[in-house]
Every structure is written in C-alpha cells, then in structure tokens.
Design a protein around this motif. Sequence first.
Motif, PDB file in Angstrom:
ATOM      1  N   UNK A   1       0.852  -1.177   0.000  1.00  0.00           N
ATOM      2  CA  UNK A   1       0.000   0.000   0.000  1.00  0.00           C
ATOM      3  C   UNK A   1       0.897   1.239   0.000  1.00  0.00           C
ATOM      4  N   UNK A   2       0.376   2.379  -0.503  1.00  0.00           N
ATOM      5  CA  UNK A   2       1.199   3.585  -0.609  1.00  0.00           C
ATOM      6  C   UNK A   2       1.581   4.157   0.753  1.00  0.00           C
ATOM      7  N   UNK A   3       2.870   4.460   0.907  1.00  0.00           N
ATOM      8  CA  UNK A   3       3.348   5.167   2.092  1.00  0.00           C
ATOM      9  C   UNK A   3       4.754   5.681   1.823  1.00  0.00           C
ATOM     10  N   UNK A   4       5.298   6.393   2.745  1.00  0.00           N
ATOM     11  CA  UNK A   4       6.617   6.983   2.607  1.00  0.00           C
ATOM     12  C   UNK A   4       6.565   8.423   3.042  1.00  0.00           C
ATOM     13  N   UNK A   5       7.641   9.163   2.807  1.00  0.00           N
ATOM     14  CA  UNK A   5       7.624  10.561   3.215  1.00  0.00           C
ATOM     15  C   UNK A   5       7.236  11.504   2.079  1.00  0.00           C
ATOM     16  N   UNK A   6       6.716  10.948   0.989  1.00  0.00           N
ATOM     17  CA  UNK A   6       6.117  11.761  -0.077  1.00  0.00           C
ATOM     18  C   UNK A   6       4.855  12.404   0.505  1.00  0.00           C
ATOM     19  N   UNK A   7       4.573  13.683   0.197  1.00  0.00           N
ATOM     20  CA  UNK A   7       3.403  14.333   0.790  1.00  0.00           C
ATOM     21  C   UNK A   7       2.055  13.730   0.388  1.00  0.00           C
ATOM     22  N   UNK A   8       1.964  13.085  -0.775  1.00  0.00           N
ATOM     23  CA  UNK A   8       0.717  12.454  -1.207  1.00  0.00           C
ATOM     24  C   UNK A   8       1.030  11.112  -1.864  1.00  0.00           C
ATOM     25  N   UNK A   9       1.401  10.117  -1.068  1.00  0.00           N
ATOM     26  CA  UNK A   9       1.811   8.836  -1.654  1.00  0.00           C
ATOM     27  C   UNK A   9       0.698   8.124  -2.413  1.00  0.00           C
ATOM     28  N   UNK A  10      -0.548   8.299  -2.016  1.00  0.00           N
ATOM     29  CA  UNK A  10      -1.660   7.623  -2.688  1.00  0.00           C
ATOM     30  C   UNK A  10      -1.770   8.103  -4.137  1.00  0.00           C
ATOM     31  N   UNK A  11      -1.788   9.409  -4.344  1.00  0.00           N
ATOM     32  CA  UNK A  11      -1.892   9.958  -5.704  1.00  0.00           C
ATOM     33  C   UNK A  11      -0.655   9.650  -6.531  1.00  0.00           C
ATOM     34  N   UNK A  12       0.523   9.780  -5.930  1.00  0.00           N
ATOM     35  CA  UNK A  12       1.762   9.510  -6.660  1.00  0.00           C
ATOM     36  C   UNK A  12       1.818   8.055  -7.118  1.00  0.00           C
ATOM     37  N   UNK A  13       1.442   7.129  -6.245  1.00  0.00           N
ATOM     38  CA  UNK A  13       1.439   5.713  -6.627  1.00  0.00           C
ATOM     39  C   UNK A  13       0.400   5.444  -7.716  1.00  0.00           C
ATOM     40  N   UNK A  14      -0.757   6.101  -7.638  1.00  0.00           N
ATOM     41  CA  UNK A  14      -1.787   5.927  -8.671  1.00  0.00           C
ATOM     42  C   UNK A  14      -1.276   6.416 -10.026  1.00  0.00           C
ATOM     43  N   UNK A  15      -0.570   7.551 -10.037  1.00  0.00           N
ATOM     44  CA  UNK A  15      -0.015   8.064 -11.289  1.00  0.00           C
ATOM     45  C   UNK A  15       1.010   7.089 -11.869  1.00  0.00           C
ATOM     46  N   UNK A  16       1.853   6.540 -11.016  1.00  0.00           N
ATOM     47  CA  UNK A  16       2.855   5.588 -11.498  1.00  0.00           C
ATOM     48  C   UNK A  16       2.215   4.284 -11.957  1.00  0.00           C
ATOM     49  N   UNK A  17       1.192   3.826 -11.262  1.00  0.00           N
ATOM     50  CA  UNK A  17       0.503   2.599 -11.702  1.00  0.00           C
ATOM     51  C   UNK A  17      -0.154   2.798 -13.064  1.00  0.00           C
ATOM     52  N   UNK A  18      -0.660   3.998 -13.327  1.00  0.00           N
ATOM     53  CA  UNK A  18      -1.332   4.284 -14.594  1.00  0.00           C
ATOM     54  C   UNK A  18      -0.379   4.147 -15.791  1.00  0.00           C
ATOM     55  N   UNK A  19       0.921   4.348 -15.560  1.00  0.00           N
ATOM     56  CA  UNK A  19       1.917   4.212 -16.634  1.00  0.00           C
ATOM     57  C   UNK A  19       2.831   3.007 -16.392  1.00  0.00           C
ATOM     58  N   UNK A  20       2.409   2.081 -15.540  1.00  0.00           N
ATOM     59  CA  UNK A  20       3.167   0.875 -15.194  1.00  0.00           C
ATOM     60  C   UNK A  20       4.593   1.201 -14.736  1.00  0.00           C
ATOM     61  N   UNK A  21       4.739   2.311 -14.014  1.00  0.00           N
ATOM     62  CA  UNK A  21       6.040   2.686 -13.478  1.00  0.00           C
ATOM     63  C   UNK A  21       7.014   3.236 -14.505  1.00  0.00           C
ATOM     64  N   UNK A  22       6.528   3.586 -15.679  1.00  0.00           N
ATOM     65  CA  UNK A  22       7.379   4.116 -16.748  1.00  0.00           C
ATOM     66  C   UNK A  22       7.501   5.631 -16.582  1.00  0.00           C
ATOM     67  N   UNK A  23       8.573   6.069 -15.938  1.00  0.00           N
ATOM     68  CA  UNK A  23       8.768   7.491 -15.672  1.00  0.00           C
ATOM     69  C   UNK A  23       8.904   8.293 -16.959  1.00  0.00           C
TER      70      UNK A  23
END
Length: 145
Positions: free
Chosen positions: A68-90
Amino acid sequence: MRFSAVSVCLALVAAVGSAGVAAGTAEARPAGATSLYAPSAVVLSVGKGEDPATATMQRTVVLRCSPSPYGDHPDPVSACAELRAVQGDFAALTAGPSGVSCTRIWDPVVVAADGVWEGRRVTFSRAFGNACMLRGSDAHGVFAF
C-alpha cells in the motif's frame, strides 16, 4: 583487575544483545520472498541544474507503493496511482506536453527516480527548462514535494 579476552567478549555480546532488544531490532529472516507483493519503492529527487549527474538535489523523498502507498512523499496515494497508470514508466509519465503557459526563463530543474518498481530496477532522470514546466507536466504529482 585483569580481564580475559573471553570475559570481555561475553560482556560485549551481552551489552550489544541487550541494546538490540531495547532498540526493538527484529530477528534475522531467512533469505527468499517474504511478501506476496513485488516491491515498489523509489527514491525521488528534485534539484537545480541541467545534468542529473552534476545537479544540486534540493529535495528527496521515498515513495513505496506495495502493498500500500506510504513513505515521506506528501501524497503517496496519488503519486502511486499516477505511477501505476503508466506501469512505473517514468519516461511516459514525463513525456506529455505541458498544459501550462510558462515563461521561457532558463532555470533548469532536474527530477530523478531510483529504485524498484514491481520487482524491476528503475533509474530515471529528466531536466525541465524551469519549475513551471515541471509543474505543467504529467509528472507533477509524483515530483510534487
């Protein structure tokens, strides 16, 4: 008073062992998979400069997305959702055209990611002309810290 090498070693082992228990250290785990989820954890950085190798990194956070999303990123839920949408392709995340009007002032900003996404190693960096261009990119949420 004279100490033998054995008594000194036993005293050190007792001191380190009790300190480890007091500090809450975990028991050693056997090698192998300990989770049903492939690891997804990246170190994200934002810095000033044109080249990631020489840029001065100003901010760095850790983002973990599995299980599940966590860490010291200010919004880990949204950031993880964005990365999942592109399969982690930065690269895909930062490739979109900016929908924001920005000045053409050259004040380069570098973003970087280094870690593991769904079990595979990722290393990424990209320079933007200025902070406004970064904010206008699709990577805005992932690198918004």
